[in-house]
Design a protein around this motif. Structure first.
Motif, mmCIF file in Angstrom:
data_model
loop_
_atom_site.group_PDB
_atom_site.id
_atom_site.type_symbol
_atom_site.label_atom_id
_atom_site.label_comp_id
_atom_site.label_asym_id
_atom_site.label_seq_id
_atom_site.Cartn_x
_atom_site.Cartn_y
_atom_site.Cartn_z
ATOM 1 N N ASN A 83 21.815 110.683 58.859
ATOM 2 C CA ASN A 83 22.993 110.372 59.645
ATOM 3 C C ASN A 83 22.576 109.500 60.831
ATOM 4 O OD1 ASN A 83 22.564 111.965 62.161
ATOM 5 N ND2 ASN A 83 22.702 113.739 60.800
ATOM 6 N N PRO A 84 23.510 108.977 61.621
ATOM 7 C CA PRO A 84 23.149 108.005 62.669
ATOM 8 C C PRO A 84 22.383 108.574 63.863
ATOM 9 C CG PRO A 84 25.442 107.710 61.972
ATOM 10 C CD PRO A 84 24.978 108.999 61.383
ATOM 11 N N SER A 87 18.548 106.243 63.584
ATOM 12 C CA SER A 87 18.821 104.988 62.892
ATOM 13 C C SER A 87 17.592 104.099 62.986
ATOM 14 C CB SER A 87 20.038 104.281 63.504
ATOM 15 O OG SER A 87 19.799 103.976 64.870
ATOM 16 N N LEU A 112 29.755 101.103 61.126
ATOM 17 C CA LEU A 112 29.930 101.876 62.354
ATOM 18 C C LEU A 112 30.331 100.982 63.517
ATOM 19 C CD1 LEU A 112 26.846 104.265 62.063
ATOM 20 C CD2 LEU A 112 29.179 104.658 61.275
ATOM 21 N N TRP A 126 26.136 97.679 63.214
ATOM 22 C CA TRP A 126 25.579 99.008 62.932
ATOM 23 C C TRP A 126 26.287 99.535 61.694
ATOM 24 C CZ3 TRP A 126 24.673 103.022 67.416
ATOM 25 C CH2 TRP A 126 23.946 104.113 66.934
ATOM 26 N N ASN A 128 25.945 102.320 57.991
ATOM 27 C CA ASN A 128 25.262 103.248 57.091
ATOM 28 C C ASN A 128 25.206 102.592 55.721
ATOM 29 O OD1 ASN A 128 25.089 105.210 59.081
ATOM 30 N ND2 ASN A 128 26.911 106.302 58.396
ATOM 31 N N SER A 134 21.116 104.914 58.304
ATOM 32 C CA SER A 134 21.784 104.169 59.374
ATOM 33 C C SER A 134 20.886 103.052 59.898
ATOM 34 C CB SER A 134 22.145 105.135 60.505
ATOM 35 O OG SER A 134 23.060 104.567 61.401
ATOM 36 N N TRP A 135 21.457 101.838 59.991
ATOM 37 C CA TRP A 135 20.721 100.653 60.424
ATOM 38 C C TRP A 135 21.485 99.930 61.528
ATOM 39 C CZ3 TRP A 135 16.101 99.615 57.810
ATOM 40 C CH2 TRP A 135 15.914 100.293 56.593
ATOM 41 N N GLN A 136 20.775 99.542 62.581
ATOM 42 C CA GLN A 136 21.294 98.630 63.590
ATOM 43 C C GLN A 136 20.544 97.310 63.412
ATOM 44 O OE1 GLN A 136 22.012 100.337 67.618
ATOM 45 N NE2 GLN A 136 20.854 102.096 66.852
#
Length: 308
Positions: A83-84, A87, A112, A126, A128, A134-136
């Motif tokens: 989950n975030p 991330s 997100l 941002w 998922n 989760s990636w930024q």
């Protein structure tokens, strides 16, 4: 005093829990990040099946390297999901690189924060991915050490306001650590004054981000993403285990623990991979069965099990 040996490799490895898609995820990520590759694949055996519940022969762990940084993915079933709260912040020099990675990771995923221009980046988003990771992704000035992907820990809910405490704890536990830029919220910003808006630290020479997140969030730290610490000696294992379970941390099984914030860590001896991957199935099964009885890892006991 623990004598930390001069490790020449990455010490802390992000470890992602997948229901069943670890190998597919590793394949996707290594296709999207230039110069990346799958480092190893291990499989479940009948040993410990009553504990892990997986069919023998199924992929257990897929290891992969992205932009020079190692990751591991576990096919662990439905018990936990990423989950975030943790991330992965990806920094690129160009908008084209950001857009290309966004296109690949957003396919089947959820957004997100939409890909757009923000005060901190001309191009940022941002998401998922399809596996819940989760990636930024942003255009920024690259980190001084060239680390393209930075694990980012977000403190929410009951953990809100504990970012500074985490920075102090982690940099006090790990060698080759330092605190970089830390920005705190000002009273004029209308949010929890003094909480960490954005912080940078190094642990074992690796970069991590820390941030407090005001507002309502329906997630916090879980085993969905843990941080695996590779240890060459029992003294290192003992040091990390004691320090990270102190003041409200929790011991778990097979080298897993939660610190007082709920962040999951795996304190793992470097010899374990070789012992479990032994070409002799009987040796590997003995090691696996022995490991499943442990909380904190015992190198001597694992090596004794290997020898029978």
């Amino acid at each position: 005093m623990v004598n930390f040996k001069g490790h020449s490799t990455q010490i802390i490895t992000p470890f992602i829990w997948y229901e069943s898609g670890a190998e597919d995820a590793a394949d996707l990520y290594t296709r999207l990040f230039a110069g990346s590759h799958i480092t190893h694949i291990s499989h479940y055996s009948d040993a410990g099946r009553e504990a892990h519940g997986q069919q023998a022969g199924k992929v257990m762990v897929a290891g992969f390297e992205l932009a020079g940084q190692r990751f591991s993915g576990l096919n662990g079933g439905p018990a936990f999901k990423p989950n975030p709260s943790i991330s992965f912040f990806v920094e690129f020099n160009t908008v084209a690189e950001v857009d290309a990675l966004w296109a690949g990771l957003s396919d089947g995923g959820s957004v997100l924060m939409p890909l757009d221009s923000y005060p901190w980046s001309q191009r940022y988003g941002w998401l998922n991915d399809r596996y819940g990771v989760s990636w930024q992704i942003a255009v920024t000035e690259m980190a001084a050490n060239g680390q393209t992907i930075t694990p980012s820990l977000m403190f929410t809910g009951d953990n809100l306001g504990r970012g500074s405490e985490a920075i102090e704890l982690y940099t006090g536990i790990f060698p080759d650590s330092a605190t970089g830029m830390v920005l705190y919220r000002e009273p004029t910003e209308g949010e929890e004054t003094g909480t960490v808006q954005f912080g940078q630290i190094k642990l074992c020479g690796q970069s991590f981000n820390i941030m407090d997140a005001p507002g309502h969030h329906d997630f916090s730290f879980t085993e969905g993403v843990s941080l695996m610490v590779l240890c060459e000696t029992q003294a290192e294992i003992d040091h990390y285990w004691k320090a990270l379970t102190a003041d409200g941390g929790q011991e778990s099984q097979c080298g897993w623990l939660k610190d007082k914030f709920g962040v999951s860590w795996q304190i793992t001896p470097t010899v374990m991979e070789g012992l479990i991957a032994s070409a002799d199935p009987a040796k590997a099964d003995r090691v696996m069965n022995t490991m499943l009885t442990m909380k904190k890892m015992d190198i001597a006991a694992m090596e004794a099990a290997s020898q029978g």
